[in-house]
Design an enzyme around this catalytic site. Structure first.
Site, PDB file in Angstrom:
ATOM      1  N   HIS A  16       0.825  -1.210   0.000  1.00  0.00           N
ATOM      2  CA  HIS A  16       0.000   0.000   0.000  1.00  0.00           C
ATOM      3  C   HIS A  16       0.859   1.261   0.000  1.00  0.00           C
ATOM      4  O   HIS A  16       0.907   1.983   1.003  1.00  0.00           O
ATOM      5  CB  HIS A  16      -0.948  -0.020   1.208  1.00  0.00           C
ATOM      6  CG  HIS A  16      -1.992  -1.079   1.120  1.00  0.00           C
ATOM      7  ND1 HIS A  16      -2.523  -1.726   2.213  1.00  0.00           N
ATOM      8  CD2 HIS A  16      -2.615  -1.615   0.035  1.00  0.00           C
ATOM      9  CE1 HIS A  16      -3.427  -2.608   1.807  1.00  0.00           C
ATOM     10  NE2 HIS A  16      -3.489  -2.563   0.498  1.00  0.00           N
ATOM     11  N   CYS A  65       2.943 -12.173   2.280  1.00  0.00           N
ATOM     12  CA  CYS A  65       3.978 -12.209   3.325  1.00  0.00           C
ATOM     13  C   CYS A  65       3.836 -13.513   4.131  1.00  0.00           C
ATOM     14  O   CYS A  65       2.722 -13.882   4.528  1.00  0.00           O
ATOM     15  CB  CYS A  65       3.822 -11.014   4.252  1.00  0.00           C
ATOM     16  SG  CYS A  65       4.989 -11.103   5.632  1.00  0.00           S
ATOM     17  N   GLU A 103      -6.146  -7.771   3.487  1.00  0.00           N
ATOM     18  CA  GLU A 103      -5.642  -8.885   4.309  1.00  0.00           C
ATOM     19  C   GLU A 103      -6.787  -9.600   5.026  1.00  0.00           C
ATOM     20  O   GLU A 103      -6.834 -10.833   5.093  1.00  0.00           O
ATOM     21  CB  GLU A 103      -4.621  -8.364   5.332  1.00  0.00           C
ATOM     22  CG  GLU A 103      -4.034  -9.501   6.152  1.00  0.00           C
ATOM     23  CD  GLU A 103      -3.083  -9.039   7.244  1.00  0.00           C
ATOM     24  OE1 GLU A 103      -2.379  -8.021   7.049  1.00  0.00           O
ATOM     25  OE2 GLU A 103      -3.060  -9.689   8.303  1.00  0.00           O
ATOM     26  N   THR A 153      -2.347  -8.343  10.653  1.00  0.00           N
ATOM     27  CA  THR A 153      -0.951  -8.198  11.100  1.00  0.00           C
ATOM     28  C   THR A 153      -0.550  -6.752  11.391  1.00  0.00           C
ATOM     29  O   THR A 153       0.485  -6.515  12.015  1.00  0.00           O
ATOM     30  CB  THR A 153       0.009  -8.727  10.011  1.00  0.00           C
ATOM     31  OG1 THR A 153      -0.264  -8.035   8.786  1.00  0.00           O
ATOM     32  CG2 THR A 153      -0.138 -10.223   9.809  1.00  0.00           C
ATOM     33  N   SER A 155      -2.542   2.565   3.841  1.00  0.00           N
ATOM     34  CA  SER A 155      -1.596   1.675   4.513  1.00  0.00           C
ATOM     35  C   SER A 155      -1.951   1.606   5.999  1.00  0.00           C
ATOM     36  O   SER A 155      -1.718   2.552   6.756  1.00  0.00           O
ATOM     37  CB  SER A 155      -0.171   2.210   4.333  1.00  0.00           C
ATOM     38  OG  SER A 155       0.703   1.554   5.213  1.00  0.00           O
ATOM     39  N   SER A 156      -2.513   0.490   6.399  1.00  0.00           N
ATOM     40  CA  SER A 156      -2.989   0.357   7.776  1.00  0.00           C
ATOM     41  C   SER A 156      -1.873   0.630   8.782  1.00  0.00           C
ATOM     42  O   SER A 156      -2.032   1.415   9.717  1.00  0.00           O
ATOM     43  CB  SER A 156      -3.562  -1.050   7.985  1.00  0.00           C
ATOM     44  OG  SER A 156      -3.799  -1.296   9.344  1.00  0.00           O
ATOM     45  N   ASN A 157      -0.713  -0.001   8.580  1.00  0.00           N
ATOM     46  CA  ASN A 157       0.340   0.156   9.595  1.00  0.00           C
ATOM     47  C   ASN A 157       0.859   1.582   9.650  1.00  0.00           C
ATOM     48  O   ASN A 157       1.247   2.063  10.718  1.00  0.00           O
ATOM     49  CB  ASN A 157       1.458  -0.871   9.362  1.00  0.00           C
ATOM     50  CG  ASN A 157       2.401  -0.473   8.260  1.00  0.00           C
ATOM     51  OD1 ASN A 157       3.380   0.211   8.492  1.00  0.00           O
ATOM     52  ND2 ASN A 157       2.094  -0.857   7.024  1.00  0.00           N
ATOM     53  N   SER A 181       5.647  -0.126   4.270  1.00  0.00           N
ATOM     54  CA  SER A 181       5.621  -0.199   2.804  1.00  0.00           C
ATOM     55  C   SER A 181       6.310   0.999   2.147  1.00  0.00           C
ATOM     56  O   SER A 181       6.123   1.245   0.956  1.00  0.00           O
ATOM     57  CB  SER A 181       4.161  -0.281   2.346  1.00  0.00           C
ATOM     58  OG  SER A 181       3.363   0.671   3.022  1.00  0.00           O
TER      59      SER A 181
END
Ligand code: 0CN
Ligand code: SF4
Length: 323
Positions: free
Chosen positions: A46, A101, A131, A169, A227-229, A272
């Site tokens: 992402h 991943c 995901e 994750t 981008s979630s993270n 990412s």
């Protein structure tokens, strides 16, 4: 050079994780081996810059496999795919390269195993995230999505002694633990995953931000809005005491007014995000009175994943051909 205004704290670790590196290299290798176009289902990771760069090299990003011409090469993104997507690709005779991943695949395996043992699975994650769609697809009849505490009231289980929670994750560690606590008050017999589903990279990047946030007037997180993270890092920064925090894809998106009265700027990036984008942010800050950079280290990362096996065997075959 501008008048000195303050300093920069730079989070370590930040940026690329092992799963992202592997996925991006997988597309690059696929292009080398097969030539353009190489199709990629969804964004490989992402990040706007990564996607645009690979597009220039001949990658074609599609939403679904039915957009890929029969017999072509398609790469599955780092976020994973459901068995239904794999079956569709096979039915269309696509040559698939699975860049999921390994730490996402691990959660898929857990979902399969608990479903086989007839557990109800409560998957904590963000509705609509790729995901989550992939993981739920492993055991749709056994899995319910819990997207925050608001969803807990709607959860129904068959046997409260046979319930397990799993997760996406790339969630906030603290928020997930709070959700688990609330789930446990409703289901005291709730079991935990055999090992952490929130991956090492997500955890370490959040830890580094926590370590520096209390000293920061502003934390700039480099990353894309889907981008979630990366988005979590902004939330973690604010929760851990940063006065202000923003997500930017590029240095050019930083608003000069954010620097008003700012002495210490924290900088980090999502899993990412290529390092070049962080360097550009540091250069931007240096020309505006923040030339000094101090690293805040939270963990040492050495993990490297082998390339997807489809590429390893192809390369091996090519190497044999040229001998
Ligand atoms: O930004 P990403 O591509 O994905 P999310 O943070 O939105 O999940 O980072 C790589 C993570 C994976 C899988
Ligand atoms: Fe894998 Fe974690 Fe990176 Fe996602 S963020 S690709 S799960 S290592």
């Amino acid at each position: 050079m501008a008048e000195p205004r303050g300093r920069v704290l730079l989070a370590d670790p930040r940026g690329y994780c092992a799963g992202v590196d592997r996925a991006v290299v997988a597309v690059e290798r696929a292009l080398e081996i097969h030539g353009a176009p190489v199709y990629v289902r969804k964004q490989i990771v992402h990040n706007k810059h990564v996607v645009a760069t690979l597009e220039r090299r001949g990658a074609v990003f599609v939403d679904e496999t039915d957009e890929v011409p029969e017999g072509s090469v398609v790469v599955f993104s780092a976020h994973g795919v459901s068995p239904a997507v794999k079956a569709e690709a096979e039915a269309r005779s696509l040559h698939t390269i699975d860049a999921t991943c390994p730490l996402v695949s691990k959660v898929h395996m857990e979902a399969k195993r608990f479903a086989k043992d007839d557990y109800d699975i409560l998957l904590i994650g963000h509705r609509g995230h790729e995901e989550v769609e992939g993981t739920m697809g492993e055991a749709p009849a056994h899995t319910q999505l819990v997207d925050g505490v608001e969803d807990i009231a709607n959860v129904q289980v068959r046997d409260p002694e046979k319930v397990v929670w799993l997760s996406q994750t790339t969630l906030s560690v603290d928020e997930t633990l709070a959700t688990v606590d609330s789930l446990k008050s409703r289901f005291p017999g709730l079991q935990s995953p055999p090992s952490d589903d929130i991956c090492y990279a997500t955890q370490n990047r959040q830890q580094a931000v926590k370590q520096m946030a209390g000293e920061c007037d502003l934390v700039l997180v480099v990353g894309s809005t889907n981008s979630s993270n990366s988005v979590r890092l902004v939330e973690v920064a604010l929760e851990a005491g940063a006065r202000d925090s923003h997500l930017v894809d590029f240095a050019s998106e930083i608003d000069e007014t954010w620097l008003e009265g700012v002495g210490t700027v924290g900088v980090t990036s999502g899993a990412s995000v290529p390092e070049i984008l962080v360097s550009e942010v540091l250069d931007w800050l240096a020309t505006r009175g923040y030339p000094d950079v101090e690293t805040v280290k939270a963990a040492e990362e050495r993990l490297v994943f082998a390339l997807p096996h489809e590429l390893k065997s192809r390369r091996a075959a090519l190497a044999v051909d040229t001998d």
